[in-house]
Design a protein around this motif. Structure first.
Motif, PDB file in Angstrom:
ATOM      1  N   MET A  75       0.819  -1.212   0.000  1.00 41.97           N
ATOM      2  CA  MET A  75       0.000   0.000   0.000  1.00 41.97           C
ATOM      3  C   MET A  75       0.855   1.265   0.000  1.00 41.97           C
ATOM      4  SD  MET A  75      -3.163  -1.013   2.413  1.00 41.97           S
ATOM      5  CE  MET A  75      -3.813  -2.661   2.337  1.00 41.97           C
ATOM      6  N   PHE A  76       1.991   1.200   0.701  1.00 43.90           N
ATOM      7  CA  PHE A  76       2.889   2.363   0.693  1.00 43.90           C
ATOM      8  C   PHE A  76       3.400   2.621  -0.728  1.00 43.90           C
ATOM      9  CE2 PHE A  76       7.281   4.036   1.179  1.00 43.90           C
ATOM     10  CZ  PHE A  76       6.947   5.275   1.705  1.00 43.90           C
TER      11      PHE A  76
ATOM     12  N   GLU B  99       2.045   1.668  -3.509  1.00 37.98           N
ATOM     13  CA  GLU B  99       0.948   1.958  -4.440  1.00 37.98           C
ATOM     14  C   GLU B  99       0.779   3.461  -4.671  1.00 37.98           C
ATOM     15  OE1 GLU B  99      -2.419  -0.010  -2.797  1.00 37.98           O
ATOM     16  OE2 GLU B  99      -1.801  -1.955  -3.593  1.00 37.98           O
ATOM     17  N   MET B 100       1.157   4.260  -3.678  1.00 41.27           N
ATOM     18  CA  MET B 100       1.106   5.718  -3.876  1.00 41.27           C
ATOM     19  C   MET B 100       1.938   6.094  -5.095  1.00 41.27           C
ATOM     20  SD  MET B 100       1.371   7.771  -0.310  1.00 41.27           S
ATOM     21  CE  MET B 100       2.997   7.195   0.090  1.00 41.27           C
TER      22      MET B 100
ATOM     23  N   SER C 266       0.493   4.260  -8.604  1.00 43.10           N
ATOM     24  CA  SER C 266      -0.747   4.814  -9.161  1.00 43.10           C
ATOM     25  C   SER C 266      -0.520   6.217  -9.723  1.00 43.10           C
ATOM     26  CB  SER C 266      -1.866   4.796  -8.121  1.00 43.10           C
ATOM     27  OG  SER C 266      -1.483   5.479  -6.960  1.00 43.10           O
ATOM     28  N   THR C 267       0.251   7.063  -9.020  1.00 48.72           N
ATOM     29  CA  THR C 267       0.533   8.392  -9.585  1.00 48.72           C
ATOM     30  C   THR C 267       1.404   8.251 -10.832  1.00 48.72           C
ATOM     31  OG1 THR C 267       2.216   8.573  -7.871  1.00 48.72           O
ATOM     32  CG2 THR C 267       0.275   9.909  -7.568  1.00 48.72           C
TER      33      THR C 267
ATOM     34  N   PHE D 232      -0.302  -8.301  -5.459  1.00 46.72           N
ATOM     35  CA  PHE D 232      -1.236  -7.516  -4.645  1.00 46.72           C
ATOM     36  C   PHE D 232      -1.379  -6.105  -5.222  1.00 46.72           C
ATOM     37  CE2 PHE D 232      -1.623  -4.606  -0.943  1.00 46.72           C
ATOM     38  CZ  PHE D 232      -2.845  -5.019  -0.461  1.00 46.72           C
ATOM     39  N   MET D 233      -0.263  -5.530  -5.706  1.00 43.68           N
ATOM     40  CA  MET D 233      -0.250  -4.132  -6.147  1.00 43.68           C
ATOM     41  C   MET D 233      -0.743  -3.908  -7.574  1.00 43.68           C
ATOM     42  SD  MET D 233       3.497  -3.153  -4.702  1.00 43.68           S
ATOM     43  CE  MET D 233       3.531  -1.588  -5.547  1.00 43.68           C
TER      44      MET D 233
ATOM     45  N   VAL E 280      -4.200  -2.471  -8.549  1.00 43.52           N
ATOM     46  CA  VAL E 280      -4.423  -1.039  -8.329  1.00 43.52           C
ATOM     47  C   VAL E 280      -3.799  -0.211  -9.453  1.00 43.52           C
ATOM     48  CG1 VAL E 280      -3.696   0.882  -6.845  1.00 43.52           C
ATOM     49  CG2 VAL E 280      -4.833  -1.085  -5.854  1.00 43.52           C
TER      50      VAL E 280
ATOM     51  N   PRO F  95     -10.210  -3.904  -6.817  1.00 48.53           N
ATOM     52  CA  PRO F  95      -9.022  -3.369  -6.133  1.00 48.53           C
ATOM     53  C   PRO F  95      -9.267  -2.011  -5.482  1.00 48.53           C
ATOM     54  CG  PRO F  95      -8.517  -3.837  -8.456  1.00 48.53           C
ATOM     55  CD  PRO F  95      -9.971  -4.108  -8.258  1.00 48.53           C
TER      56      PRO F  95
ATOM     57  N   ARG G  97     -10.901  -2.657  -2.281  1.00 48.06           N
ATOM     58  CA  ARG G  97      -9.900  -3.209  -1.359  1.00 48.06           C
ATOM     59  C   ARG G  97      -9.121  -2.084  -0.668  1.00 48.06           C
ATOM     60  NH1 ARG G  97      -4.348  -2.567  -1.820  1.00 48.06           N
ATOM     61  NH2 ARG G  97      -4.028  -3.605  -3.812  1.00 48.06           N
TER      62      ARG G  97
ATOM     63  N   ILE H  56      -1.912   7.410   3.553  1.00 46.79           N
ATOM     64  CA  ILE H  56      -1.315   6.718   2.407  1.00 46.79           C
ATOM     65  C   ILE H  56      -2.408   6.083   1.546  1.00 46.79           C
ATOM     66  CG2 ILE H  56      -0.006   4.619   1.796  1.00 46.79           C
ATOM     67  CD1 ILE H  56       1.897   5.377   4.167  1.00 46.79           C
TER      68      ILE H  56
ATOM     69  N   VAL I 298      -3.888   6.936  -2.473  1.00 41.33           N
ATOM     70  CA  VAL I 298      -4.095   5.935  -3.526  1.00 41.33           C
ATOM     71  C   VAL I 298      -5.544   5.967  -4.015  1.00 41.33           C
ATOM     72  CG1 VAL I 298      -4.033   3.468  -4.075  1.00 41.33           C
ATOM     73  CG2 VAL I 298      -2.286   4.452  -2.593  1.00 41.33           C
TER      74      VAL I 298
ATOM     75  N   VAL J 213      -6.221   9.014  -6.221  1.00 39.19           N
ATOM     76  CA  VAL J 213      -5.666   8.863  -7.570  1.00 39.19           C
ATOM     77  C   VAL J 213      -6.557   7.937  -8.412  1.00 39.19           C
ATOM     78  CG1 VAL J 213      -3.717   7.971  -8.907  1.00 39.19           C
ATOM     79  CG2 VAL J 213      -3.294   9.306  -6.838  1.00 39.19           C
TER      80      VAL J 213
END
Lengths: 278, 148
Positions: free
Chosen positions: A78-79, A81-82, A85-86, A207-208, A211, B110, B113, B132, B136, B139
């Protein structure tokens, strides 16, 4: 070929892509796109549209097991993913400015190098001491995972989180630019820079990637690239394949997984190089 | 395997982050599972409906060469591009529209999620991870809103 036969062929293509993708932390696009364009002779736009859907299906299908079994590191995922995604959004905007041909060559060289580096890193059992990383400490990113192949819980520490974040931004940008899943870059970033075990790298990449793909899926949907009659059988096949592939990860020999990843990524690099040169 | 396997990730490091993840993992895994089951059921139903209701698609061999060339409406079938068109098509019992609804649910999985993770981190007062995951989420929602 009748529509029913085509549906079954697409299902089978998806199943292979999902199975391999779940194991290797990739979306399965590396199987889906060449199969649809080169073998079935389809338009590249439709193939990429189906591939985006396939990436999301692989990610969600495989992550059900990887999250439940604590193989994927959700905090790291999740960290990062920032950044991915950007990066994906940046790539989508840059796409109209940059020349894809040049990008393919750069991407091919980067992939080829990381494939070799991942393959050479044989000392997975005796990982050298990781340099201290205050950011990883404060975010609580270190972890452990059950490894059935080694019959025990493996504890690991995370390093170079900032470099990892930067590499993930690049991976996300490439993904948005070229319409490829960027698991091929995400896994080496976690494996080589951040020093994660290979299974944690592939599971967390899986997992990532859902997204990352979801961040650009809207564009493809609106353009009409997501054809229901092509994407549907691919997506269903991918889900079946990913559920099967995800069951195997914990029991596989990490060295074998590393070698398989390197071979697949090297093949993807060659494919990119051909696209860039011809 | 050793018995401490049940402890899950982070056992030897930060116990607070470990607790959060241990509580969050079943919820995240569950959301993904529900999303995958529902979307694949809708997609499969849409494919079945397309074959059953559109005799021209099932029999027409020319539909396949059309699909290959990138013609998006083989045998008179239409692929809706907007959420409104998808909903409208599903209301009329249109097979491809039902497939698109399933694909949209798959794409949303997702995103959902991430939203569930935000709630989980908020319940554990993990402010940094709430921020955080919100970045996400912003975005993802922003990119979809701009595109469609």
């Amino acid at each position: 070929m009748s529509p029913l036969e085509l549906t079954l062929v697409l299902f089978a293509v998806g199943a292979v892509g999902g199975w391999l993708g779940a194991l290797l932390g990739l979306g399965g696009g590396f199987i889906v796109v060449p199969a649809l364009t080169l073998v079935l002779g389809m338009n590249i736009r439709l193939a990429i549209g189906a591939s985006i859907v396939a990436v999301i299906a692989t990610s969600s299908g495989a992550a059900v097991a990887y999250v439940r079994d604590h193989i994927a590191n959700m905090r790291i995922g999740m960290f990062l993913e920032m950044a991915t995604s950007t990066g994906a959004v940046t790539g989508a905007f840059l796409g109209s400015i940059l020349v894809p041909r040049v990008l393919y060559v750069i991407f091919a060289v980067a992939l080829g190098q990381s494939a070799i580096a991942v393959a050479r890193r044989k000392s997975f059992e005796h990982r050298p001491a990781q340099p201290p990383d205050p950011l990883a400490d404060s975010l609580g990113l270190h972890g452990s995972y059950p490894d059935a192949a080694r019959g025990r819980v493996v504890t690991y520490r995370v390093a170079r989180t900032k470099i990892g974040l930067l590499l993930m931004y690049v991976a996300g940008t490439v993904s948005g630019l070229l319409g490829v899943g960027s698991g091929t870059l995400k896994v080496p970033a976690m494996d080589l820079a951040m020093g994660l075990p290979i299974k944690v790298s592939t599971a967390t990449s899986n997992f990532m990637i859902g997204v990352t793909a979801a961040a650009s899926a809207g564009v493809y949907f609106e353009r009409g690239d997501v054809n229901p009659l092509i994407s549907a059988p691919v997506a269903l096949g991918v889900l079946v394949g990913a559920l099967g592939g995800a069951r195997l990860l914990s029991g596989i020999d990490p060295r074998r997984l590393r070698a398989l990843f390197a071979i697949v990524v090297f093949a993807v690099a060659l494919d990119m190089l051909v696209k860039g040169v011809t | 395997m050793e018995p401490d396997q049940k402890l899950g990730p982070g056992q030897s490091t930060d116990s607070a982050s470990e607790r959060t993840i241990r509580r969050l993992a079943p919820a995240v895994s569950g959301v993904l599972r529900v999303g995958v089951v529902i979307s694949s059921s809708v997609i499969a139903a849409g494919v079945a409906l397309t074959f059953v209701s559109s005799a021209s698609y099932t029999s027409a061999r020319r539909a396949v060469p059309q699909l290959r060339r990138g013609v998006l409406h083989p045998a008179g079938l239409h692929a809706p591009r907007t959420v409104a068109a998808v909903v409208n098509g599903v209301g009329h019992g249109d097979g491809p529209a039902l497939v698109m609804l399933g694909l949209l649910l798959l794409i949303a999985t997702p995103v959902l999620r991430v939203a569930v993770s935000t709630i989980g981190f908020a319940l554990d007062h993990d402010t940094r991870f709430v921020l955080i995951t919100l970045v996400v989420l912003a975005v993802l929602v922003g990119s979809f809103a701009i595109a469609t």
